[in-house]
Design a protein around this motif. Sequence first.
Motif, PDB file in Angstrom:
ATOM      1  N   ILE A  30    -135.386  24.247 -30.223  1.00  0.00           N
ATOM      2  CA  ILE A  30    -134.036  24.599 -29.776  1.00  0.00           C
ATOM      3  C   ILE A  30    -133.832  26.102 -29.687  1.00  0.00           C
ATOM      4  O   ILE A  30    -132.944  26.578 -28.952  1.00  0.00           O
ATOM      5  N   SER A  31    -134.646  26.890 -30.379  1.00  0.00           N
ATOM      6  CA  SER A  31    -134.457  28.343 -30.369  1.00  0.00           C
ATOM      7  C   SER A  31    -134.500  28.912 -28.958  1.00  0.00           C
ATOM      8  O   SER A  31    -133.652  29.733 -28.577  1.00  0.00           O
ATOM      9  N   GLY A  32    -135.505  28.491 -28.163  1.00  0.00           N
ATOM     10  CA  GLY A  32    -135.675  29.063 -26.825  1.00  0.00           C
ATOM     11  C   GLY A  32    -134.469  28.863 -25.929  1.00  0.00           C
ATOM     12  O   GLY A  32    -133.893  29.835 -25.407  1.00  0.00           O
ATOM     13  N   PRO A  33    -134.021  27.602 -25.688  1.00  0.00           N
ATOM     14  CA  PRO A  33    -132.831  27.389 -24.857  1.00  0.00           C
ATOM     15  C   PRO A  33    -131.578  28.061 -25.397  1.00  0.00           C
ATOM     16  O   PRO A  33    -130.783  28.616 -24.633  1.00  0.00           O
ATOM     17  N   VAL A  34    -131.393  28.025 -26.731  1.00  0.00           N
ATOM     18  CA  VAL A  34    -130.197  28.642 -27.312  1.00  0.00           C
ATOM     19  C   VAL A  34    -130.221  30.160 -27.127  1.00  0.00           C
ATOM     20  O   VAL A  34    -129.214  30.769 -26.730  1.00  0.00           O
ATOM     21  N   VAL A  35    -131.372  30.786 -27.383  1.00  0.00           N
ATOM     22  CA  VAL A  35    -131.477  32.241 -27.206  1.00  0.00           C
ATOM     23  C   VAL A  35    -131.310  32.618 -25.734  1.00  0.00           C
ATOM     24  O   VAL A  35    -130.654  33.611 -25.404  1.00  0.00           O
ATOM     25  N   PHE A 295    -145.299  29.044 -25.787  1.00  0.00           N
ATOM     26  CA  PHE A 295    -144.921  29.939 -24.693  1.00  0.00           C
ATOM     27  C   PHE A 295    -143.989  29.196 -23.741  1.00  0.00           C
ATOM     28  O   PHE A 295    -142.885  29.658 -23.419  1.00  0.00           O
ATOM     29  N   PHE A 296    -144.424  28.005 -23.313  1.00  0.00           N
ATOM     30  CA  PHE A 296    -143.562  27.217 -22.423  1.00  0.00           C
ATOM     31  C   PHE A 296    -142.417  26.571 -23.186  1.00  0.00           C
ATOM     32  O   PHE A 296    -141.308  26.422 -22.651  1.00  0.00           O
ATOM     33  N   GLY A 297    -142.649  26.183 -24.456  1.00  0.00           N
ATOM     34  CA  GLY A 297    -141.576  25.589 -25.238  1.00  0.00           C
ATOM     35  C   GLY A 297    -140.421  26.547 -25.448  1.00  0.00           C
ATOM     36  O   GLY A 297    -139.257  26.140 -25.479  1.00  0.00           O
ATOM     37  N   PHE A 298    -140.734  27.847 -25.586  1.00  0.00           N
ATOM     38  CA  PHE A 298    -139.689  28.840 -25.833  1.00  0.00           C
ATOM     39  C   PHE A 298    -139.085  29.385 -24.542  1.00  0.00           C
ATOM     40  O   PHE A 298    -137.872  29.570 -24.442  1.00  0.00           O
ATOM     41  N   TRP A 299    -139.920  29.616 -23.521  1.00  0.00           N
ATOM     42  CA  TRP A 299    -139.467  30.342 -22.346  1.00  0.00           C
ATOM     43  C   TRP A 299    -139.402  29.516 -21.055  1.00  0.00           C
ATOM     44  O   TRP A 299    -139.069  30.053 -20.002  1.00  0.00           O
ATOM     45  N   ALA A 300    -139.726  28.215 -21.080  1.00  0.00           N
ATOM     46  CA  ALA A 300    -139.806  27.443 -19.835  1.00  0.00           C
ATOM     47  C   ALA A 300    -138.502  27.478 -19.044  1.00  0.00           C
ATOM     48  O   ALA A 300    -138.515  27.607 -17.812  1.00  0.00           O
ATOM     49  N   VAL A 301    -137.376  27.361 -19.746  1.00  0.00           N
ATOM     50  CA  VAL A 301    -136.083  27.378 -19.041  1.00  0.00           C
ATOM     51  C   VAL A 301    -135.899  28.708 -18.311  1.00  0.00           C
ATOM     52  O   VAL A 301    -135.483  28.752 -17.144  1.00  0.00           O
ATOM     53  N   SER A 302    -136.227  29.806 -18.992  1.00  0.00           N
ATOM     54  CA  SER A 302    -136.084  31.123 -18.375  1.00  0.00           C
ATOM     55  C   SER A 302    -137.077  31.314 -17.225  1.00  0.00           C
ATOM     56  O   SER A 302    -136.734  31.893 -16.190  1.00  0.00           O
ATOM     57  N   ILE A 303    -138.317  30.830 -17.382  1.00  0.00           N
ATOM     58  CA  ILE A 303    -139.331  30.962 -16.331  1.00  0.00           C
ATOM     59  C   ILE A 303    -138.883  30.263 -15.060  1.00  0.00           C
ATOM     60  O   ILE A 303    -138.927  30.833 -13.955  1.00  0.00           O
ATOM     61  N   ILE A 304    -138.428  29.019 -15.187  1.00  0.00           N
ATOM     62  CA  ILE A 304    -137.975  28.253 -14.019  1.00  0.00           C
ATOM     63  C   ILE A 304    -136.723  28.880 -13.425  1.00  0.00           C
ATOM     64  O   ILE A 304    -136.594  29.017 -12.202  1.00  0.00           O
ATOM     65  N   SER A 305    -135.791  29.269 -14.282  1.00  0.00           N
ATOM     66  CA  SER A 305    -134.537  29.859 -13.806  1.00  0.00           C
ATOM     67  C   SER A 305    -134.792  31.130 -13.000  1.00  0.00           C
ATOM     68  O   SER A 305    -134.209  31.338 -11.929  1.00  0.00           O
ATOM     69  N   ASP A 306    -135.686  32.001 -13.491  1.00  0.00           N
ATOM     70  CA  ASP A 306    -135.998  33.252 -12.796  1.00  0.00           C
ATOM     71  C   ASP A 306    -136.731  33.011 -11.480  1.00  0.00           C
ATOM     72  O   ASP A 306    -136.371  33.563 -10.438  1.00  0.00           O
TER      73      ASP A 306
END
Length: 481
Positions: A30-35, A295-306
């Motif tokens: 949950i840290s990745g999406p919340v951050v 890496f993907f668990g923390f940043w996947a949302v940001s990677i796709i969004s960008d």
Amino acid sequence: MEASRGWKRYHTVWVWLLVAWMVSGADRSISGPVVTWMIQNKVSFMLTSAHPYALGGLIGSVFFTAYMLTQFPGGYFGDRFGYRRVIVVSLIWAGLATLVNGFLLTLVGFVALRVLTGLGEGLYYANDRTLIAEVTPFEKRSLGMGVVIVGLALGITLASLLPPYLINWGNYMFGTNEGWRMPLFVLGLATLLWGVLIAVYFRKQHTNRVAYTTTLLGIGRYTVVFFVAIMIVFVVCDRIGIPSWLASVIELAFAVVLILFVFFNKGRELAAVVRNKDLMLINVAGIAVLWNLWFFGFWAVSIISDAAHSSFLQAAVTAAFNGVAGILGFPAGGWLADYAVRRNWGRKGFLVTFTLIQGLLTCLLGCYMMVGGHSIVLMGVILFITSLFFNALQPMMHAMVGDIARPKQRGAAFGMLNLFGETGAVLSPALGGTLRDATGNWTAAVLLDAGVILFSFLLLLFVNQKRGEAAAAWAEESLRG
């Protein structure tokens, strides 16, 4: 004698452990999406840094530093006090820490509870893997490990899909820009409740009555030191502006110290684990597994969004494919590895092949992003197929460790595997966030991830399972002598 088909007692254990993976996996993911939501919505304590993605990566790194450092102590004390006992401690500890995390509205407070959550969750993995190896027939060991760890995929999926809805509910309940607290409340409570329930189940099934206080005191000697050290590094790095990637390197020194402690202080007792060439090759190769996972668990949302210029919700749904693939990949990989054993092929062939395919597909994703690709559908498809192979290879690797290690030291062996592996989880969020700030996109970070995976493939080529099993048996006999 049990029938060859039908529901067995070990199947029930699998289900309990699967749900435990799901709730604890959601807590740590949950840290990745919340951050990411905090950065996008300019939550006050995230605005203290001029490089918010690097700060977000540092938060992820300190969490995984904590998670990493209790891998070996968790397995070691599981061997001593019982795997079921440490599993219960892990779940209740992590659930309480996540729940309390939602009440703290400062950066240091938020990070401190994330560190405590990581310390508790780190106790789980080695004991879960060892308990499965203990209760499951040898010819179904990989399948058991694959089925149970489906819970992690479910947890990652929930941690990708639920935050937008839980945060909106939280904004309604607590006020605008306070909604990030709701995912922590909900997931922490779920983990806490499951920890209590599994404690009741284990108590009914087994007569081993090692006191929880004895277990906590044994583990606590390590965790207090780890907590203080990690928080000092975080506060110093945040106050004087040390780059997050350098902070991660400093944090890795803790792992090096712990590994050296094991070698020199426990070297004779654990010779079958720490001096086994093939186990150590698997341990180093395992760094790539946890690097890629978090890496993907923390940043996947940001990677796709960008890359796709999509909304937070669209990116969260697409990133969830990474977790959904585990629901299929984990048990499929376990079944394939067991099939290979039944055919006398060994597990290694599938493991090295799937690692190579995963590395090449990750490279494909990075190259697509490098040429300006922005199709959210295509990225979702690549993520899903890559994750199928990635998730399938994990139970193969775990079962190989279970095969090589001696039964009385499997907890220590699995703890050492994840101690090495979690160094990748410590580095990848911070280096990924730093590369994103430096380059303005995620391409370099994704290609670096691919390179780490392909290096792991090369290491696995040199593993010889029969040699490793013979070395472990010899070390055990020498210790008895």
